[in-house]
Enzyme design. Structure first.
Site, PDB file in Angstrom:
ATOM      1  N   HIS A 466       0.994  -0.996  -0.290  1.00  0.00           N
ATOM      2  CA  HIS A 466      -0.041   0.421  -0.012  1.00  0.00           C
ATOM      3  C   HIS A 466       1.000   1.466  -0.385  1.00  0.00           C
ATOM      4  O   HIS A 466       0.635   1.886  -0.478  1.00  0.00           O
ATOM      5  CB  HIS A 466      -0.725  -0.129   1.351  1.00  0.00           C
ATOM      6  CG  HIS A 466      -1.796   1.159   1.320  1.00  0.00           C
ATOM      7  ND1 HIS A 466      -0.916   2.326   2.307  1.00  0.00           N
ATOM      8  CD2 HIS A 466      -2.876   1.300   0.871  1.00  0.00           C
ATOM      9  CE1 HIS A 466      -2.415   3.204   2.141  1.00  0.00           C
ATOM     10  NE2 HIS A 466      -3.154   2.556   1.664  1.00  0.00           N
ATOM     11  N   ARG A 632     -12.083   4.775 -12.372  1.00  0.00           N
ATOM     12  CA  ARG A 632     -12.715   3.013 -12.271  1.00  0.00           C
ATOM     13  C   ARG A 632     -13.648   3.989 -10.974  1.00  0.00           C
ATOM     14  O   ARG A 632     -13.543   3.636  -9.561  1.00  0.00           O
ATOM     15  CB  ARG A 632     -11.196   2.435 -11.380  1.00  0.00           C
ATOM     16  CG  ARG A 632     -11.902   1.258 -11.281  1.00  0.00           C
ATOM     17  CD  ARG A 632     -10.426   0.225 -10.653  1.00  0.00           C
ATOM     18  NE  ARG A 632      -9.979   0.826  -9.377  1.00  0.00           N
ATOM     19  CZ  ARG A 632      -8.925   0.590  -8.857  1.00  0.00           C
ATOM     20  NH1 ARG A 632      -7.814  -0.334  -9.526  1.00  0.00           N
ATOM     21  NH2 ARG A 632      -8.653   0.880  -7.551  1.00  0.00           N
ATOM     22  N   GLY A 814      -5.925  -4.271 -14.885  1.00  0.00           N
ATOM     23  CA  GLY A 814      -5.276  -4.892 -13.451  1.00  0.00           C
ATOM     24  C   GLY A 814      -4.045  -5.621 -13.213  1.00  0.00           C
ATOM     25  O   GLY A 814      -4.550  -6.673 -12.991  1.00  0.00           O
ATOM     26  N   ASP A 817      -3.598  -7.022  -9.778  1.00  0.00           N
ATOM     27  CA  ASP A 817      -4.713  -8.335  -9.156  1.00  0.00           C
ATOM     28  C   ASP A 817      -4.578  -9.535  -9.939  1.00  0.00           C
ATOM     29  O   ASP A 817      -4.553 -10.454  -9.433  1.00  0.00           O
ATOM     30  CB  ASP A 817      -6.520  -7.533  -8.934  1.00  0.00           C
ATOM     31  CG  ASP A 817      -6.197  -6.469  -7.542  1.00  0.00           C
ATOM     32  OD1 ASP A 817      -5.565  -7.001  -7.000  1.00  0.00           O
ATOM     33  OD2 ASP A 817      -6.919  -6.242  -7.436  1.00  0.00           O
ATOM     34  N   CYS A 879      -2.772  -0.332 -16.708  1.00  0.00           N
ATOM     35  CA  CYS A 879      -3.199   0.204 -15.415  1.00  0.00           C
ATOM     36  C   CYS A 879      -2.586  -0.664 -14.034  1.00  0.00           C
ATOM     37  O   CYS A 879      -2.276   0.614 -13.687  1.00  0.00           O
ATOM     38  CB  CYS A 879      -4.727   1.093 -15.306  1.00  0.00           C
ATOM     39  SG  CYS A 879      -5.662  -0.229 -14.323  1.00  0.00           S
TER      40      CYS A 879
END
Length: 925
Positions: A466, A632, A814, A817, A879
């Site tokens: 993060h 998004r 993405g 993920d 992205c």
């Protein structure tokens, strides 16, 4: 591979060479360039190179290799007019150097042995022949002590400190400070002491047979390919695919022969600034290792011109000829023996980012290279990274303050006072302090403190943690996973494990997100380069060359404007969840989550909508038609927006007039075993459609207002985490409905009427396609182009891409993920084993840093092909974090993707990688 090679040894010197610069893969950079210099007729001592594939043999030379080496020695003897192993007199004695040289420069990582061929008999003979000449005696004894030390270290693993201690003892007794001040009698004492050390440590005397010395040294240098420091260097620099190190054997020339001899290292241009001037150092009466070892203080190369103008002029002409030949800055090593110049090495010079940009633009202006060549070769993505971020002014000087190291998660350097909670960081910033946020790890709750801080330091996490992702998106430096830190936020301290260092709240620290290093105190900084001048000129070439579009991940108008200034062609990802953590958003967001009925939920969403719309409008205006803005819809699970500690829950309960137990009950009810695959993404929009509707209205109302002022608007609405077409259809229907409501209710009536039955029959309800077409027409009438697409981030979406393309008007991969779900690795928990996987060769690299070509990239390619088979003009981009990684950008270019998106500060880096990929593809044809 080694067994199939017919020719092992490649000769050079005497005006010719067997190899050339193109043979770098197996001759190594040093050997290939020595061959090239010899062909150019430059003064290169004769020698030969043994192919790098011999590294496979772990230092064991075959009979075929030995035979070729013996034949090559005869070539060297002929070129020098000397005999290897001769003992009659100095003039006839050939000594050799043995050096490593891989295809990619690894300075100082592998081994070298100089003055091979000396032994007791030859040393005594040379001294005897000199008839009392102190200079000759001193010279040969100096060479011998160097051979004993290097051979002992490299070939027999004798601790260098033992030799150095003895040399220091003799210098102290002699009352001198420098090696060059020692007389021959002192050096004789050193030689005898060294032979004693060698015998004690190895259990055998120093070999007196020159051929034995040569073969053992060659074998040891090959074996050094696998020494611990070389292996670690390759791991750190992600050097893979090399054959090993070649070994270069060359006739010795002597910079320590007399006061008219010397040695030096120089760059043809300043590697720090790029200025067109010789930059380097030299020493008279020295051998090469003296310049780099620090045993003596070298002199600036400019002083050579005053001391010997003729030699300087010859050197300048020689190295500039090399620069013109190789079309790059050269890093050269030279030796002067009794007034005669010899070139020992040349290679493309390493330089800083700002210097690389200046060198590239200067060489284009000088007509040495084309713009395409400058973009392809002279500047790397890493150079641009350096040029665009603040950096330490003097990293070497800062090393004394180094206290910890971690992952270089977001480039640039920053100094600030340590804050251990987000609240502290915000409060200290409000008081005008520069702050660095220091956390065990960050969470979305820390977003305010992260935004306030100059940079972020965490004890846990990695490149895609993060802290790293958010810091990169904001262009803030970040060092993640500094495992030696023990952070205690409640006590306001961070202890550096294994040391007495304790950081306390308010202490000054400095982080370098480009190297992963953490320093105590406020270290001097160099200001980042602006995107103008030479850098702007260079980037204009890059943008003109690249095929793939490069967009930015930007969540604020400021980020979007910065990205466009760097050449971004729109915004590839607006993460709406980041907007909800601001102090004026988090309260209504929590009211919406905790609402007990639809009325309360709508009221909270009504408060959020104008705030979101204002954000989107600011981004549309900042982009100003440079490209589409891809928004998004809400992606993370809702529990991430709720306070996790009892204190935070009690504070929220008081502000909302409800009980803390009620909040705790809601938090507990939303807790998920695996939030990554839980109630998030499109699943939220399907189960709570009011959220999708609110966000769609905010996007379209913002677009309508911006377009009314003449701002060109392309709004791409992206539905996250779709795996089934019906999920996308559900959300697209809601989005189109809100578009019709914003851009004109009359359009909705027209859509309904457009699908009538035959004349006189009953009207049929408008289809999703009818509504979508009507909504787009209504938006266009207001100057707005919009598309509905999806994020490709679950493996099923790749498999079902053809079906999804029936509805989706764009795909955005993405990759973070998708990597997690493809491998089954949690990016938050995989750090401890991924490092070991890489070290053991199970993984070639961290798949969250460099896209996995065999698995993840194959899925992306499948999605691209299947989507374009149904909708040929569908844009497909990336992205995820890989969009800013140069290696991954090359992979995406080969797959035929249309764009990548990355943090604003990575836009130039990704653009250069994309341009280089374009040029490479053209070269391949």
């Amino acid at each position: 591979m080694a067994a199939s090679i017919d020719k092992w040894v490649y000769r050079f010197g005497n005006g010719s060479a067997d190899g050339c610069a193109k043979d770098k893969a197996f001759l190594g950079g040093k050997g290939a360039n020595l061959a090239e210099m010899a062909k150019l007729g430059l003064p290169v001592p004769p020698g030969f190179t043994v192919r790098a594939e011999a590294s496979e043999l772990k230092g064991k030379l075959t009979d075929a290799m030995r035979k070729e080496i013996e034949e090559a020695i005869a070539h060297v003897e002929k070129g020098m007019g000397r005999k290897f192993g001769a003992t009659s007199k100095e003039a006839s004695a050939l000594l050799l150097s043995v050096r490593s040289g891989a295809a990619i420069s690894m300075p100082g990582m592998m081994d070298t042995v100089l003055n091979l061929g000396l032994n007791d008999a030859l040393v005594d003979q040379i001294i005897s022949d000199a008839e009392g000449d102190e200079g000759t005696a001193r010279w040969v004894l100096d060479n011998y002590r160097r051979l004993l030390q290097m051979f002992g270290d490299v070939v027999r693993n004798v601790d260098m400190a033992l030799f150095e201690a003895e040399l220091s003892r003799v210098k102290e007794v002699a009352g001198v400070h420098s090696d060059v001040e020692l007389k021959s009698e002192h050096l004789r004492e050193v030689v005898e002491a060294y032979k004693g050390i060698y015998g004690r440590e190895t259990g055998s005397p120093f070999p007196q047979d020159p051929w034995e010395q040569l073969y053992e040294a060659v074998a040891a240098v090959f074996a050094s390919w696998n020494n611990s420091r070389a292996v670690r260097y390759r791991q750190i620099n992600e050097i893979t695919g090399l054959l090993g190190t070649a070994v270069n054997v060359m006739a010795m020339v002597y910079g320590n022969r007399d006061d008219d001899s010397g040695t030096g290292v120089l760059f043809t241009r300043n590697p720090s600034t790029g200025e067109d001037m010789l930059f380097g150092e030299y020493l008279f009466n020295a051998q090469g290792e003296d310049v780099v070892s620090g045993s003596r203080s070298p002199r600036p190369i400019a002083e050579l011109e005053a001391r010997s103008p003729e030699l300087y002029a010859e050197l300048l002409a020689t190295v500039k000829r090399l620069e013109k030949h190789f079309l790059d800055v050269q890093d050269c090593e030279f030796t002067i023996e009794s007034g005669r110049l010899f070139m020992l090495q040349t290679r493309n010079g390493k330089r800083t980012g700002p210097a690389a940009v200046r060198i590239a633009t200067d060489m284009v202006r000088e007509g040495l290279v084309t713009k395409e060549d400058a973009v392809a070769r002279l500047v790397t993505p890493q150079h641009l990274d350096q040029a665009l971020h603040a950096r330490l002014k003097d990293p070497a000087a800062s090393e004394a303050s180094l206290i910890a190291s971690g992952t270089a998660a977001s480039p640039g350097a920053a100094s600030g006072r340590a804050a251990f909670t987000a609240g502290e960081a915000e409060a200290m910033t409000e008081k005008g302090m520069a702050v660095l946020l220091v956390r065990e790890e960050t969470s979305p709750e820390d977003i305010g403190g992260m935004h306030a801080a100059k940079g972020v330091l965490t004890a846990r996490g990695g490149m895609t943690s993060h802290a790293a992702v958010v810091a990169r998106s904001w262009g803030k430096p970040c060092v993640a996973g500094a495992g030696s830190l023990r952070v205690d936020a409640s006590a306001g301290t961070a202890v550096v494990h294994g040391t007495s260092t304790v950081l306390r709240r308010g202490d000054w620290i400095t982080i370098d997100g480009s190297t992963g290093k953490v320093y105590l105190g406020q270290q001097p900084m160099a200001a980042p380069e602006a995107g103008s001048g030479e850098l702007g000129e260079f980037l204009s070439w890059v943008h003109a060359i690249r095929r793939m579009k490069v967009k930015a991940n930007a969540d604020t108008p400021e980020d979007a404007a910065r990205a466009v200034a760097f050449g971004a062609q729109g915004v590839g990802l607006v993460r709406t969840e980041h907007m909800f953590f601001a102090p004026d958003r988090i309260t209504p967001m929590r009211r919406m989550i905790l609402a007990s009925d639809d009325a309360q939920r709508r009221a909270a969403l009504d408060d959020l909508e104008p705030l979101q719309a204002a954000d989107f409008e600011g981004i549309f205006r900042a982009v100003n038609g440079a490209g589409p803005v891809t928004v998004r819809l809400l992606d993370p699970p809702l529990h991430e927006f709720l306070p996790q500690t009892r204190e935070q829950q009690a504070t929220l309960a008081r502000s909302m007039g409800i009980s803390a137990e009620e909040i705790r009950g809601t938090v507990e009810s939303m807790r998920e075993a695996n939030p990554m695959t839980g109630h998030r993404g499109c699943r939220l929009g399907i189960t709570r459609p009011a959220i999708t509707k609110m966000q769609a209205r905010a996007i379209f109302s913002a677009a309508k207002r911006a377009a009314a002022d003449g701002v060109p608007v392309e709004a791409d609405v992206m539905v996250p985490l779709v795996g089934i077409r019906s999920e996308l259809d559900n959300q697209a229907r809601l989005i189109d409905g809100e578009a019709l409501a914003v851009f004109g209710p009359a359009a909705a009536d027209a859509a309904a009427a457009s699908s009538g039955a035959a004349a006189g029959g009953d009207s049929e309800p408008a289809t999703d396609k009818d509504i979508h077409a009507a909504a787009k027409a209504a938006a266009k009438a207001h100057g707005v182009v919009y598309r509905v697409g999806t994020m490709i981030e679950v493996p099923r979406a790749c498999l079902a891409a053809g079906s999804l393309a029936e509805t989706a008007e764009f795909f955005s991969v993405g990759s973070n993920d998708l990597t997690q779900l493809c491998f089954g690795y949690s990016r938050d928990d995989a750090g401890p084993f991924i490092g070991e996987y890489i070290a053991k060769g199970i993984l070639p690299s961290d798949p969250f840093v460099h896209v996995d070509e065999d698995g993840v990239a194959a899925l992306i390619e499948m999605a691209c092909k299947r989507g374009k088979a149904v909708r040929p003009d569908i844009p497909v981009g990336v992205c995820g974090e890989h969009g800013g990684d140069p290696f991954s950008v090359h992979v995406f270019d080969r797959l035929g993707l249309d764009s990548v998106s990355c943090s604003p500060f990575r836009v130039p880096v990704a653009s250069l990688a994309a341009a280089q990929a374009t040029l490479l593809a053209a070269k391949r044809g």
